[in-house]
Design an enzyme around this catalytic site. Structure first.
Site, PDB file in Angstrom:
ATOM      1  N   HIS B 325     -27.653 -16.214   9.050  1.00 41.27           N
ATOM      2  CA  HIS B 325     -29.222 -15.886   8.117  1.00 41.27           C
ATOM      3  C   HIS B 325     -30.369 -16.239   7.741  1.00 41.27           C
ATOM      4  CE1 HIS B 325     -25.087 -15.794   5.359  1.00 41.27           C
ATOM      5  NE2 HIS B 325     -25.747 -15.511   4.732  1.00 41.27           N
ATOM      6  N   GLY B 326     -30.180 -17.139   8.864  1.00 38.50           N
ATOM      7  CA  GLY B 326     -31.817 -16.642   9.510  1.00 38.50           C
ATOM      8  C   GLY B 326     -32.357 -18.094   9.934  1.00 38.50           C
TER       9      GLY B 326
END
Lengths: 340, 497
Positions: B325-326
């Protein structure tokens, strides 16, 4: 006919009837077209700053120059474009620094100095949207550019497309719902206070000028904001002005070194606003040192009889008719290279 | 280009028109491919080169992987493809993060190393299309599906604009066969697609952007302590925003594809009606969780190598899912917390010996490892109290704790938020207006009730259960509110992933 087809037909009828009815109602109530004063509109102007200095003058500042400069009058009398980059409630200093850092900009620049905003610290209770606008200008995508053109085409035709005044959130914000103590509620300006043109001029509507209760509502907002500012200053005793002055000197120096020309202007204020600003930001302590330090010409409204007698209906901004008077005076007072 | 922009409406109208003109199927596919490239390039034209590189490399390597019989050469080809895809992802998404961690490490060891901060722009959707092409390569290596016969079909599979930048993450067997024969939406599909597009835009623009985003941003951006009420309201606002934003995008994508006659896989199934965390992950970002199950959890050994390995595999999958996700340790913590919840759930399940951990596809072939969650068992026991609502609320509450890590930029920010939520700080300054709290409460209550009541029903079924006048009125209300919201062109949260 299948149920989903019947549902789609009903949906289309309801949507068209509602939107047409809402538009008709607003127009019949005297509401006029106003563009969304967002980063997209600002960016469209920012992209124009490279127009030849002989053809255009750039304006930065806060809301006063947006109300007080009548762009039609300016363009008719000078034959030059007015590129309006001022932002309501925002200090122009970050915009000045952005222009200074842009080696392609060497034009003519007029800077509105509204001291409480101009000399505000980075965390003061004023708006801080300059960086967002600059970032959007630098990073906007081809899709955003195309969407902006379509958006403007629609906004130029439909009154109800006015995010600040008529969106769902704007309507809900008008509900009289009390808040808990100490919750900061951003002030809500009357719809008629500022109608925004495509070239980013703010104009008070005829209804605003005729209705003293609307003017009082805005005056109350200024009182509220002054109190917020005083509360902030009591907790932050260090004056940010010297540091801001240094930033301005550096930025002005860069633009001048490239051949750019800069003039500072102090637009009119009236009544308690004028008195309060002179008390909080005396000319001798802020305006005059600013001109001396930057070696730029300054035009203060109080110094010219034509502008000194102008009255702001809500103490801070000029009516559209007085904006024409102020613009004519400004053209007369500016150096010849700016306006002739 | 984003779905919530005027330019997309114009673009989609033109694509729809071209797709319904009497061209050959090949010409229509070329139109769709060109439209997809325009859709992507309208964001940042140079990054189209990455997309082409990824497409061409994976097409040819995929074919070679399928036909290659020499094990060593096959492995070599797989490594080339993985290095290409993951290398690009690592450079653009994790480059700065890896460098930052390396600098911290060597500084901690006493080496003074302070390189300039890299200025790397993340290409939109790189995580999504990398996973799309990766699964093709791995399928070819395993010979789980046949290679795509034409470069045109493969390019369209990778690039098809509805799913390109934020999913649903599609597998070759889900989409490629649909390109092999002419497709055009029936009138019913077209209207269903338009309804889904309207619903998705309503979720994103009216609810997520217009009603919730400002409150979530204000609370998570606060510099000082907050009263417990504001901290909870901000977290709830984000819980609503992230669902409505991302599920809104997926609903738009599914609707847009359907208008063109294509079916994309479901990505959300009422996740806030989940009972337990296995259930949650069968309902939230379904195409990612099933991807992680099939291409990470099972290859790691899944639950076939004993209890301990099962727990380790589960946690590794969730940690890497978080990192996907990041590029921030807070996302890893978010994944880790979900892993922890799954551990506890599995522990309870195993102790009660309700059912062993099995990898069983759900009815739709989606979902992470099926372990029949303990809370779902409890909820289904003799007399479910309030239809399982207490378990739904408990799951939702725990999910909210994880969102704090997901939304906070730093651990200290997450710590402050959790401290405020649980009343460990005093003298917090109230932030949210009463109106903002009313909006959050109404939307979140409606979401939870809808998700709980509809948890076993497909969204499209609801369209046909409602009387036509009710559906028409609901549709009109959504569109009117969407138009009145006047929020356009803000990007979707998942674009940054």
């Amino acid at each position: 006919m299948k149920p989903i087809t019947k549902a789609a037909i009903l949906m289309a009828i309801l949507v068209v009837v509602f939107i047409a009815g809402w538009e008709f109602y607003l127009r019949s109530s005297g509401v006029t077209i106003s563009y969304d004063e967002g980063k997209e509109l600002w960016t469209a102007q920012r992209a124009r700053v490279y127009t030849s200095p002989a053809m255009a003058t750039v304006f930065i500042g806060s809301s006063r120059i947006k109300f007080d400069l009548d762009i039609d009058t300016w363009q008719k009398l000078t034959g030059r474009k007015a590129i309006q980059l001022a932002m309501e409630g925002n200090s122009p200093v970050p915009i000045l620094e952005d222009l200074a850092a842009d080696p392609r900009f060497a034009g003519k620049l007029v800077i509105d100095v509204t001291e409480p905003v101009f000399f505000s610290a980075d965390d003061a209770p004023v708006r801080h949207e300059q960086k967002e606008n600059i970032s959007y200008y630098r990073n906007r995508t081809p899709a955003q550019r195309a969407s902006f053109l379509l958006d403007c085409a629609l906004e130029s035709q439909l009154v109800f497309l006015d995010k600040e005044g008529l969106s769902l959130n704007a309507q809900l914000d008008e509900l009289p719902i009390p808040n808990r103590p100490n919750v900061f509620m951003p002030p809500i300006f009357p719809l008629d206070f500022a109608r925004v043109t495509f070239d980013r001029q703010d104009k008070m509507s005829p209804r605003f000028l005729a209705d003293s209760s609307l003017q009082r509502r805005v005056q109350n907002i200024w009182v509220f904001m002054k109190k917020a500012g005083m509360a902030y200053m009591s907790q932050h005793p260090v004056d940010p002005a010297p540091a801001i002055m240094q930033r301005v000197i550096a930025a002005v120096g860069k633009i001048k070194s490239r051949g750019g020309e800069i003039v500072f202007v102090r637009p009119p204020a009236s009544g308690p606003m004028e008195i309060g600003e002179e008390r909080g930001f005396p000319r001798t302590k802020y305006w005059e040192p600013l001109l001396a330090a930057t070696q730029c010409k300054g035009i203060h409204f109080a110094d010219d009889p034509a502008t000194a007698q102008l009255i702001c209906p809500e103490w801070s901004h000029l009516s559209p008719s007085d904006a024409k008077v102020y613009t004519r005076a400004l053209i007369r007072l500016l150096p010849e290279s700016f306006a002739h | 280009m984003v779905f919530n922009s005027y330019i997309f409406i114009l673009f989609f109208g033109m694509v729809l028109l071209l797709h319904n003109l009497p061209f050959s199927w090949k010409v229509k596919k070329i139109n769709l491919l060109l439209a997809s490239y325009i859709f992507y390039a309208a964001w940042n034209p140079p990054f189209i080169l990455l997309l082409w590189l990824s497409t061409v490399v994976d097409y040819f390597v995929g074919r070679a992987l399928y036909t290659q019989t020499n094990v060593h050469k096959k492995r070599f080809l797989l490594v080339i493809s993985l290095l290409g895809n993951l290398g690009m992802l690592c450079f653009f998404k994790y480059g700065a993060f890896l460098l930052d961690n390396f600098v911290h490490l060597v500084n901690a060891l006493g080496v003074a190393y302070h390189p300039a901060k890299p200025n790397i722009i993340l290409p939109a959707g790189i995580s999504f299309y990398t996973f799309t092409t990766l699964c093709y390569t791995i399928d070819m290596y395993r010979k789980e599906s046949k290679p795509v016969q034409s470069l045109l079909d493969f390019s369209l599979f990778v690039t098809f604009f509805p799913h390109l930048v934020a999913g649903p993450i599609v597998r070759p067997p889900q989409l490629v066969p649909q390109f092999q024969s002419p497709r055009r939406a029936t009138k019913q599909q077209l209207l269903e697609g338009l309804f889904l597009l309207s619903l998705g835009l309503f979720m994103k623009v009216t609810l997520a952007d217009s009603m919730l985003a400002a409150s979530a941003n204000m609370v998570f951006g606060a510099s000082g302590p907050l009263p417990s009420l504001d901290a909870w309201m901000g977290t709830l606002a984000f819980a609503g925003q992230i669902f409505l934003d991302f599920a809104g995008y997926s609903t738009c994508a599914i609707g847009v594809a359907l208008c063109l006659g294509f079916v994309l896989p479901l990505n959300f199934r009422w996740p806030y009606g989940a009972i337990g965390f296995s259930d949650f992950w069968r309902r939230w970002h379904i195409t990612l969780s099933s991807w992680l199950r099939d291409y990470l959890y099972i290859p790691l050994g899944g639950n076939r190598k004993g209890q301990t390995r099962t727990y380790v595999n589960l946690m590794l999958t969730m940690l890497l899912g978080g990192l996907w996700h990041g590029a921030n340790w807070t996302f890893v913590a978010w994944g880790g917390l979900h892993g922890l919840y799954l551990w506890v759930e599995k522990l309870l399940t195993d102790r009660k010996k309700i059912t062993p951990m099995l990898v069983v596809p759900t009815a739709t072939g989606d979902g992470i490892p099926e372990n029949t969650p303990v809370m779902a068992k409890l909820a289904r026991s003799a007399k479910p109290f309030l239809g399982g609502l207490p378990y739904v609320l408990l799951t939702f509450l725990l999910v909210n704790i994880t969102w704090v890590f997901f939304r906070s930029a730093t651990f200290s920010g997450a710590g402050h938020m959790l401290s405020s939520m649980f009343g460990f700080v005093q003298d917090g300054r109230p932030l949210l207006t009463t109106l903002a709290m009313i909006k959050i409460t109404v939307i979140l209550l409606a979401l939870i009730i809808l998700h709980w009541r509809l948890r076993d029903i497909q969204l499209t079924d609801i369209i046909y259960r409602l009387p036509w006048w009710a559906l028409g009125s609901l549709w009109a209300c959504m569109l009117i509110l969407l138009i009145l919201s006047q929020e356009s062109t803000s990007t979707f949260i998942y674009f940054q992933f």
